[in-house]
Design an enzyme around this catalytic site. Structure first.
Site, PDB file in Angstrom:
ATOM      1  N   HIS A   1      68.021  -1.216 -41.985  1.00  0.00           N
ATOM      2  CA  HIS A   1      67.959  -2.556 -41.110  1.00  0.00           C
ATOM      3  C   HIS A   1      67.059  -2.386 -39.833  1.00  0.00           C
ATOM      4  O   HIS A   1      67.736  -2.947 -38.708  1.00  0.00           O
ATOM      5  CB  HIS A   1      69.532  -2.971 -40.623  1.00  0.00           C
ATOM      6  CG  HIS A   1      70.493  -2.896 -41.808  1.00  0.00           C
ATOM      7  ND1 HIS A   1      70.731  -4.200 -42.602  1.00  0.00           N
ATOM      8  CD2 HIS A   1      71.075  -1.903 -42.595  1.00  0.00           C
ATOM      9  CE1 HIS A   1      71.648  -3.706 -43.469  1.00  0.00           C
ATOM     10  NE2 HIS A   1      71.656  -2.445 -43.549  1.00  0.00           N
TER      11      HIS A   1
ATOM     12  N   SER B   1      41.323  -4.881 -25.896  1.00  0.00           N
ATOM     13  CA  SER B   1      41.308  -6.104 -25.776  1.00  0.00           C
ATOM     14  C   SER B   1      40.317  -6.492 -24.785  1.00  0.00           C
ATOM     15  O   SER B   1      39.917  -5.790 -23.993  1.00  0.00           O
ATOM     16  CB  SER B   1      42.713  -6.205 -25.027  1.00  0.00           C
ATOM     17  OG  SER B   1      42.807  -7.532 -24.264  1.00  0.00           O
TER      18      SER B   1
ATOM     19  N   LYS C   1      44.942  -1.732 -23.731  1.00  0.00           N
ATOM     20  CA  LYS C   1      45.358  -1.889 -25.040  1.00  0.00           C
ATOM     21  C   LYS C   1      44.656  -1.025 -25.985  1.00  0.00           C
ATOM     22  O   LYS C   1      43.434  -0.864 -25.832  1.00  0.00           O
ATOM     23  CB  LYS C   1      45.135  -3.620 -25.633  1.00  0.00           C
ATOM     24  CG  LYS C   1      46.053  -4.352 -24.696  1.00  0.00           C
ATOM     25  CD  LYS C   1      47.425  -4.646 -25.124  1.00  0.00           C
ATOM     26  CE  LYS C   1      47.267  -5.472 -26.294  1.00  0.00           C
ATOM     27  NZ  LYS C   1      48.549  -6.081 -26.616  1.00  0.00           N
TER      28      LYS C   1
ATOM     29  N   GLU D   1      47.030  -4.671 -39.151  1.00  0.00           N
ATOM     30  CA  GLU D   1      47.406  -6.016 -39.029  1.00  0.00           C
ATOM     31  C   GLU D   1      46.709  -6.971 -39.999  1.00  0.00           C
ATOM     32  O   GLU D   1      47.159  -7.906 -40.808  1.00  0.00           O
ATOM     33  CB  GLU D   1      46.914  -6.682 -37.718  1.00  0.00           C
ATOM     34  CG  GLU D   1      47.978  -6.158 -36.472  1.00  0.00           C
ATOM     35  CD  GLU D   1      47.869  -6.625 -35.162  1.00  0.00           C
ATOM     36  OE1 GLU D   1      47.778  -7.824 -34.907  1.00  0.00           O
ATOM     37  OE2 GLU D   1      47.397  -5.556 -34.215  1.00  0.00           O
TER      38      GLU D   1
END
Ligand code: ARG
Length: 470
Positions: free
Chosen positions: A167, A288, A294, A301
């Site tokens: 979970h 970024s 970043k 992704e």
């Protein structure tokens, strides 16, 4: 102004235009043409044609001279395509007619004998199987490389302790190696499904002709063997309308893509500062344009995001086929783009995943530190109460829960509780309980087959190398 109903070419199609007075309208040509994508089949199409022509000559259906001219012409076309010198013409509809038209231009009349005892229906089914067979091998090989990268990291981290989650809540301590071996098994099953699909698809449609077979004395065993098929497909109607092999590839590919996506999701989580368990190398992350701090896991992704394309391809093809009466329908030309796109997507996502796994820089201290939260040894504590004090597990679970509450209130770990405070909850607890409260003790005790104990993980790595990479 021209309208889409205007006749594009005045002349009827040279390949099938016998009963046609006029050529196709522009819109007909546009909806019908597949060469913009099926040109990928060209080399496999030529292989199939060469095998077919050789068989026709062997059976005395065409002459030896015609066969020689066809073989040489097809070889030249293969070279032209490989060199990028071949111009595919959409007016000629598909790859098959483009190759045949070029053969006619090169060798003249014998080119017209190549299509004896054959149809584009068995031809395209043959081409797709040949192409997909190579693709299955490439995808399977890619998954094998990914397993090898996972196994190297699993070996290096057979004893690296991290929280295991259910979970997404801290559950029990595990080793990072054990976690990675879970993916080795997933990709092993994916390889198995691709290998199964390959075995089932390896039958030759060639010689089924349009749908009913042919009256020419062809030898289907001959062409099947020449093209590396195990046997000719048994039923001519089935084999020209069968696209199960595409579906099986897309189904197996979809499951593999889901596995890649789950791994990618974990890489996104683990490398985010919120987890901070590992880093991807600079070459596999992006910055970024506005936020200088970043380090985005864009490759992971995209692997996660591209999964939708592969699953979409499976759904497209299932939907296209579901209402088709026997045998071939032009709808089936729509099999190609989903299959090509899924194959390209997998052949991008798999090596990207392999590179990320191989390049992972694991922060062992951060992993170990994360195990300090979440009372990961609460189950070990309960098991001790069962084993040493003979409590029923349900009661032990309750006692362990009370001790977790006590540690939580005190802001410490279970191993930091004093013996006296523990004895307030269960008087018979003695100092030997501390032996099971560290995460090291917890993972070392999980020696059951398939468990996370470092020695088991090291054995499992060696066994998986034999099973998957030998
Ligand atoms: N381009 C066609 C396809 O991909 C080849 C087969 C055409 N057959 C036919 N009967 N029109 O399906």
């Amino acid at each position: 102004m021209s309208s889409s109903n205007d006749i594009k070419s005045a002349a009827a199609n040279p390949l099938w235009g016998g009963r046609f007075a006029e050529g196709a309208t522009e819109i007909m040509e546009r909806i019908n043409a597949s060469v913009a994508f099926d040109h990928r089949l060209a080399q496999h199409d030529i292989r199939g044609s060469k095998a077919h022509a050789a068989m026709l000559a062997q059976q005395g259906i065409i002459s030896g001279e015609d066969n020689t001219a066809i073989q040489n012409g097809l070889d030249q076309i293969a070279d032209e395509i490989a060199a990028g010198n071949f111009v595919f013409d959409p007016a000629l509809e598909d790859v098959h007619m483009n190759v045949e038209a070029r053969l006619k231009a090169l060798i003249g009349e014998p080119a017209g004998r190549l299509h004896t005892g054959r149809s584009r229906n068995d031809q395209v089914a043959t081409d797709m199987r040949l192409w997909l067979r190579d693709t299955l091998d490439a995808v399977e090989g890619g998954l094998r490389d990914l397993q090898a990268a996972l196994l190297d990291q699993a070996q290096a981290h057979a004893g690296t302790i991290m929280p295991g989650f259910t979970h997404l809540q801290p559950a029990q301590p595990v080793t990072f190696g054990h976690h990675l071996l879970a993916y080795v098994e997933m990709f092993g099953r994916d390889r198995g499904r691709l290998a199964d699909a390959r075995r089932r698809m390896n039958e030759s449609p060639l010689g089924a002709a349009a749908l009913a077979g042919t009256s020419f004395p062809i030898d289907r065993e001959n062409t099947a063997a020449a093209l590396g098929f195990d046997r000719p497909a048994s039923n001519s109607m089935d084999t020209v309308s069968d696209r199960d092999f595409c579906l099986e590839f897309l189904a197996a590919g979809s499951i593999a893509a889901v596995h890649l996506s789950r791994l990618a999701e974990e890489l996104v989580l683990w490398t985010s500062p919120a987890f901070g368990l590992m880093r991807l190398p600079d070459g596999l992350t992006t910055g970024s344009s506005i936020m200088p701090q970043k380090r985005n896991a864009d490759a992971a992704e995209l692997v996660r995001g591209k999964t939708g394309r592969v699953i979409g391809a499976l759904v497209s093809l299932l939907t296209m086929l579901k209402g088709l009466p026997m045998t071939y329908g032009k709808d089936m030309q729509e099999d190609k783009e989903p299959v090509f796109d899924a194959a390209e997507t997998l052949m991008l996502a798999i090596p990207a995943s392999t590179a990320m796994i191989a390049g992972l820089v694991v922060d062992k201290e951060a992993m170990r530190a994360m195990t300090a939260q979440g009372f990961l040894t609460a189950t070990d504590l309960a098991d001790w109460l069962v084993r040493v004090l003979g409590l029923p597990f349900r009661e032990a679970h309750h006692v362990s829960g009370s001790l977790v509450k006590m540690a939580e209130d005190a802001g410490c770990g279970l191993e930091d509780l004093s013996l006296e405070s523990m004895q307030q909850v269960e008087a018979r607890i003695d100092a030997s309980i501390f032996d099971v409260l560290t995460v090291e003790a917890s993972v070392s005790s999980r020696t059951s087959f398939g468990g996370t104990a470092p020695e088991r993980v090291a054995e499992a790595v060696a066994e998986a190398r034999d099973r998957y990479l030998a």
